[in-house]
Design a protein around this motif. Structure first.
Motif, PDB file in Angstrom:
ATOM      1  N   ARG A   1      -1.076   9.506   8.786  1.00  0.00           N
ATOM      2  CA  ARG A   1      -0.124   8.416   8.978  1.00  0.00           C
ATOM      3  C   ARG A   1       1.120   8.912   9.711  1.00  0.00           C
ATOM      4  O   ARG A   1       1.910   8.120  10.216  1.00  0.00           O
TER       5      ARG A   1
ATOM      6  N   SER B   1      -3.370  11.316   4.112  1.00  0.00           N
ATOM      7  CA  SER B   1      -1.960  10.922   4.160  1.00  0.00           C
ATOM      8  C   SER B   1      -1.257  11.523   5.379  1.00  0.00           C
ATOM      9  O   SER B   1      -0.320  10.927   5.922  1.00  0.00           O
TER      10      SER B   1
ATOM     11  N   SER C   1       4.528   4.120   1.572  1.00  0.00           N
ATOM     12  CA  SER C   1       4.635   5.441   0.956  1.00  0.00           C
ATOM     13  C   SER C   1       3.345   6.219   1.147  1.00  0.00           C
ATOM     14  O   SER C   1       2.249   5.684   0.987  1.00  0.00           O
ATOM     15  N   THR C   2       3.467   7.496   1.501  1.00  0.00           N
ATOM     16  CA  THR C   2       2.288   8.354   1.687  1.00  0.00           C
ATOM     17  C   THR C   2       2.403   9.610   0.834  1.00  0.00           C
ATOM     18  O   THR C   2       2.007  10.690   1.234  1.00  0.00           O
ATOM     19  N   GLY C   3       2.964   9.494  -0.330  1.00  0.00           N
ATOM     20  CA  GLY C   3       3.075  10.652  -1.200  1.00  0.00           C
ATOM     21  C   GLY C   3       4.522  11.013  -1.443  1.00  0.00           C
ATOM     22  O   GLY C   3       5.436  10.395  -0.896  1.00  0.00           O
TER      23      GLY C   3
ATOM     24  N   CYS D   1      -0.667  16.750  -1.205  1.00  0.00           N
ATOM     25  CA  CYS D   1      -0.975  15.348  -0.900  1.00  0.00           C
ATOM     26  C   CYS D   1      -2.422  15.249  -0.431  1.00  0.00           C
ATOM     27  O   CYS D   1      -3.100  16.257  -0.226  1.00  0.00           O
TER      28      CYS D   1
END
Length: 244
Positions: free
Chosen positions: A65, A62, A21-23, A58
């Motif tokens: 990625r 992030s 997960s990146t936000g 975010c």
């Protein structure tokens, strides 16, 4: 496919998507959509990873990625911004009508996203979006007498023409917006007075006719130029010829 540059692998969806997960609902598609909205509103100079992260709510890191760099992001933005090309649904339409629609639709895309035609060309059209537009144009020419290499050359010619005309229109609109239409016309008129017939005899004839001062404002250059190009293509398309 591992030999392809990373940007092309991303464009062709060959790069693995992040699994961690990146936000909140962050994805490459959402990042690209937000980036396009940002530059549509404020221009390409406004684009930065930090500003984009702020817009998305975010952390800046992030974003990396999903897109490895700002250059990669811009390449994906260009491809996404092209959208779908027009299709020739009516079998009774001829190649010329179809190619004119193709050119005018691409012009509309560029005018809707003024940053697109001004992006640096870094190589041949190899992304899915670019090749989708190329395919749509080549299909129109398939049943003409043009040889395959000629069809390719025709599409590169028309695409280049549309890009150049779009850039000129966008720059002209920016100048008129910044200084006002009256001031822009006055500048052209003042320059016209500086054109010496001895130094610029052919151009002086244009100035005397009034075409020099009216051309940027009153003449539909795009339609005229496109008509000339289509006329030239028609000569080749309707008669089988050998050699370039």
């Amino acid at each position: 496919m591992d030999q392809l540059p990373r940007t092309l692998r991303v464009l062709w969806d060959l790069e693995p998507k992040p699994t961690r997960s990146t936000g909140p609902a962050l994805s490459r598609e959402r990042i690209v959509r937000a980036a396009i909205e940002l530059v549509d509103e404020q221009g390409m100079d406004a684009l930065s990873m930090a500003r984009l992260a702020e817009r998305l709510g975010c952390a800046t890191m992030s974003l990396y990625r999903h897109v490895a760099s700002k250059d990669e992001l811009q390449a994906v933005m260009l491809d996404a911004g092209l959208a779908e090309p027009p299709r020739q649904d009516d079998p009774n339409d001829n190649w010329r009508a179809g190619l004119e629609t193709w050119a005018r639709t691409l012009l509309a895309v560029y005018l809707r996203h003024p940053w697109m035609p001004r992006m640096e060309i870094t190589g041949p059209p190899l992304s899915p979006g670019q090749l989708g537009w190329l395919e749509a144009g080549l299909v129109l020419l398939h049943d003409t007498a043009l040889q395959p290499i000629e069809r390719m050359s025709v599409m590169l010619l028309v695409a280049g023409y549309v890009r150049t005309e779009a850039t000129m229109a966008i720059v002209g609109d920016e100048v008129r917006r910044d200084v006002g239409p009256d001031s822009a016309r006055e500048t052209v008129e003042q320059v016209a007075k500086l054109i010496d017939p001895q130094r610029f005899p052919a151009l002086s004839e244009i100035v005397e006719s009034g075409a020099f001062t009216s051309a940027p404002f009153d003449f539909d250059h795009f339609t005229y130029g496109l008509r000339l190009i289509l006329d030239a293509i028609a000569v080749r398309a309707n008669h089988q010829m050998t050699g370039p």
